[in-house]
Design an enzyme around this catalytic site. Sequence first.
Site, PDB file in Angstrom:
ATOM      1  N   HIS A 136      -5.847   1.085   3.217  1.00 26.39           N
ATOM      2  CA  HIS A 136      -4.563   1.401   3.849  1.00 26.39           C
ATOM      3  C   HIS A 136      -4.148   2.855   3.635  1.00 26.39           C
ATOM      4  CE1 HIS A 136      -3.113  -2.165   5.703  1.00 26.39           C
ATOM      5  NE2 HIS A 136      -3.051  -2.899   4.615  1.00 26.39           N
ATOM      6  N   GLU A 189      -6.069  -2.441  -0.156  1.00 32.31           N
ATOM      7  CA  GLU A 189      -4.950  -1.506  -0.291  1.00 32.31           C
ATOM      8  C   GLU A 189      -5.410  -0.055  -0.261  1.00 32.31           C
ATOM      9  OE1 GLU A 189      -2.071  -2.812   0.064  1.00 32.31           O
ATOM     10  OE2 GLU A 189      -2.941  -4.814  -0.078  1.00 32.31           O
ATOM     11  N   GLU A 238       0.786  -1.219   0.000  1.00 31.67           N
ATOM     12  CA  GLU A 238       0.000   0.000   0.000  1.00 31.67           C
ATOM     13  C   GLU A 238       0.822   1.274   0.000  1.00 31.67           C
ATOM     14  OE1 GLU A 238       0.401  -1.378   4.356  1.00 31.67           O
ATOM     15  OE2 GLU A 238       0.041  -2.315   2.427  1.00 31.67           O
ATOM     16  N   ASN A 239       1.954   1.337  -0.684  1.00 27.78           N
ATOM     17  CA  ASN A 239       2.755   2.568  -0.723  1.00 27.78           C
ATOM     18  C   ASN A 239       1.834   3.761  -0.981  1.00 27.78           C
ATOM     19  OD1 ASN A 239       5.167   0.846  -0.833  1.00 27.78           O
ATOM     20  ND2 ASN A 239       4.546   0.478  -2.934  1.00 27.78           N
TER      21      ASN A 239
END
Length: 907
Positions: A323, A320, A286-287
């Site tokens: 996040h 994601e 999840e950058n």
Amino acid sequence: FRYSAMVISRKTPRFNIHTGFYCLVAILPQISICSMSYHFTEDPGAFPVAANGEPFPWQELRLPNVVIPLHYDLFVHPNLTSLDFVASEKIEVLVSNATQFIILHSKDLEITYATLQSEEDSRYMKPGRELKVLSYPPHQQIALLVPEKLTPHLKYYVAIDFQAKLADGFEGFYKSTYRTIGGETRILAVTDFEPTQARMAFPCFDEPLFKANFSIKIRRESRHIALSNMPKVSIYASPDKWNQTHYALQASLKLLDFYEKYFDINYPLPKLDLIAIPDFGSGAMENWGLITYKETSLLFDPKASSASDKLWVTRVIAHELAHQWFGNLVTMEWWNDIWLNEGFAKYMELIAVNATYPELQFDDYFSNVCFEVITRDSLNSSRPVSKPAETPTQIQEMFDEVSYNKGACILNMLKDFLTEEKFQKGIIHYLKKFSYRNAKNDDLWSSLSNSCLESDFTSGGVCHSNSKMTSNMLTFLGEDVEVKEMMTTWTLQKGIPLLVVKQDGRSLRLQQERFLKGVFQEDPEWRVLQERYLWHIPLTYSTSSSNVIHRHILKSKTDILDLPEKTSWVKFNVDSNGYYIVHYEGHGWDQLITQLNRNHTLLRPKDRIGLIHDVFQLVGAGRLTLDKALDMTRYLQRETSSPALLQGLSYLELLYRMMDRSNISDVSENLKRYLLQYFKPLIDRQSWNDEGSVWDRMLRSALLKLACDLNHAPCIQKAAELFSQWMESSGKLNIPTDVLKIVYSVGAQTTEGWNYLLEQYKLSMSSAEKNKILYGLSTNKHQEKLLNLLELGMEGKVIKTQDLAPLLHAIARNPKGQQLAWDFVRENWTHLLKKFDLGSFDIRIIISGTTSHFSCRDKLQEVKLFFESLESQGSHLDIFQIVLETITKNIKWLEKNLPTLRTWLLK
């Protein structure tokens, strides 16, 4: 060459699909970085020894908190020909206490030069003073020694030049490849940093509490594309897979819009990219602003992706994107509370997918999320949701089903207890209060307790207390409830409770125990393992007399409830929203089984699923005999709910697989005949197409797969016919996606079919199709073909390294491959550790996938000796004890239940 500056700017997000790039240069996400109290001693003998033989001035695994990073200015130049990179960084830091050294994380990086500037020196452009660099590889740390003590409350600038090879594997800054449709191999350089691998890309304060801002520059050739966290919003994939990105784009837009409204917080960055990486270790990462995915978790191929594939892709995207708020906007203080990130994201899959894609019916699937972790949590080797973790291996092991699944399940239970509205208000309160900060368990419980207004008391139910009560207290059914006190019983102790119910007229006698499988009440250790376990359980129940959902909080070992009216049966854990198992003593189970046989629809569909699950779990715990569970499944011939049918089918199939793998041929043959006879009307009704609801399609896949696995002649004939037509069309015939795995598996049983599938695997541009082909190849009965697959997986060219762990698991499930897979792991252990970190998810899958199905004492001893040899070399993992306990449980299950199964099948 040209520079590509990656800086934060405010622009309106745009969504595009980009497909025409040659190769990706780098993906550098924002690092979420923790601290502990400063510790120093002047006794040189107390220090560890640095790589050059000098004393290293820090001895703890966690970094000191005397130097705080504020901003990283990072420049990276990856070379995709020599497969290495050179880089430099300038870190703005704030000093909180006087110190003569700065400790950072660094792993496998060559530091070529380091300097220090004071803020004043920087203002007047004075050159920095060169620093001596010491390294201590066991802790993956470097020390920068400064000539004079740094002054508290001042800012300094640390400049470091460094270089390294692009890593093998899937961690840090690593190389990835993909093949074009024309056969050309192209290279990418990719990052994946969670939990402790940012230090493999640049020296940094690699702990969650050290959050900082970043400016990133990447030098690249003009034919390359560089992606980082800031700005533009797009879906990226390799050029030949652009037609598989459309669903992900549509889903991302819908889910992002949903989250902004649900959390009452706009997505906080100016852009969001989602990118499918050809070589990726986990499902996704999840950058912040640049989410990286394994191709199977993002790409949807209409010609090869099944109903379950679509549900999976939607869930991962939802996870994601959640996040971006849980994990990125608000980060846990340390890895012991990683469940605050992962459990919440897993829980938000349920909320978000139900809201945006109700046709996927994920609400009916969520109980499986809980059932999966109960398998682990019912062993003594389980762990608490929140558990201390210090070393990189310990931290990696925290990324497991306890953090993800159990975290999600106890949140769902809490939501059901608080009501959805109150729970959502608490979440919004939590996110807004801790935005751009770090939080811990107690902060969440406090927010959930203070999530509503005093005026809400008039509506009854649950609400925030008045000012005279503690901040964590709620009023529930006229009783004060301490949220923190209740929830710490779920996060700080391991395991799952067993609720024992005995009905006596209009009285219900309740007792809670710790639920354990593989350890029976008559075993001497059972009583010791029960000591000091007590949960605050928010109970729900319904009765045969009404549809009203009754509620009660069980805080003690025993309790008595009075029913308002006489009832023939009572069912606890309504809709399986609670995280506990229920055992009905006396005639309780007989009454429920009778009701299922008379009219199963009087019980809710999810309650029927819960009953099937619990009855088989209780057999594993020695609380019920197997014939009781098998008698319950007889009603399934009249079951109309596909999820309930799949639940019952899965347990019966599990019994067959155990008998088949254990080579108990008389029982496996009788069980095969029973299954085909019992489910024949249902099997015969299945069509070989992709029509119907998601659950109709998943049931079709499961039934036809089982029928073909059991050599049901009509199934084998139809699958073989479709496979022949597919071969004759040179792989161009569109086979219905929900039966692709079945067709490939049947086709793979001949030498001609197996070889053709392997060639199609090499040519395919669809990850969904490749997965199904690889499964088919793994079901072949010839060991030399299975060994060929494993060798291709180790080589990593035809079968990528990322697919080796699931391949080993698949071959181990094949009765003809289970010994081969186990031998392969033992013989190639050293090579496997060169490909995967010791604590990685892949290693855990490889270990459990090739051993946890064993059910005889000889195999238990083999596995035990192998683990002991690894531990003697310094390798220790929690999965070792989990596997040993699982095999022991399997052995005891067979000893206790095999005679009953044999007799039941002969009735």
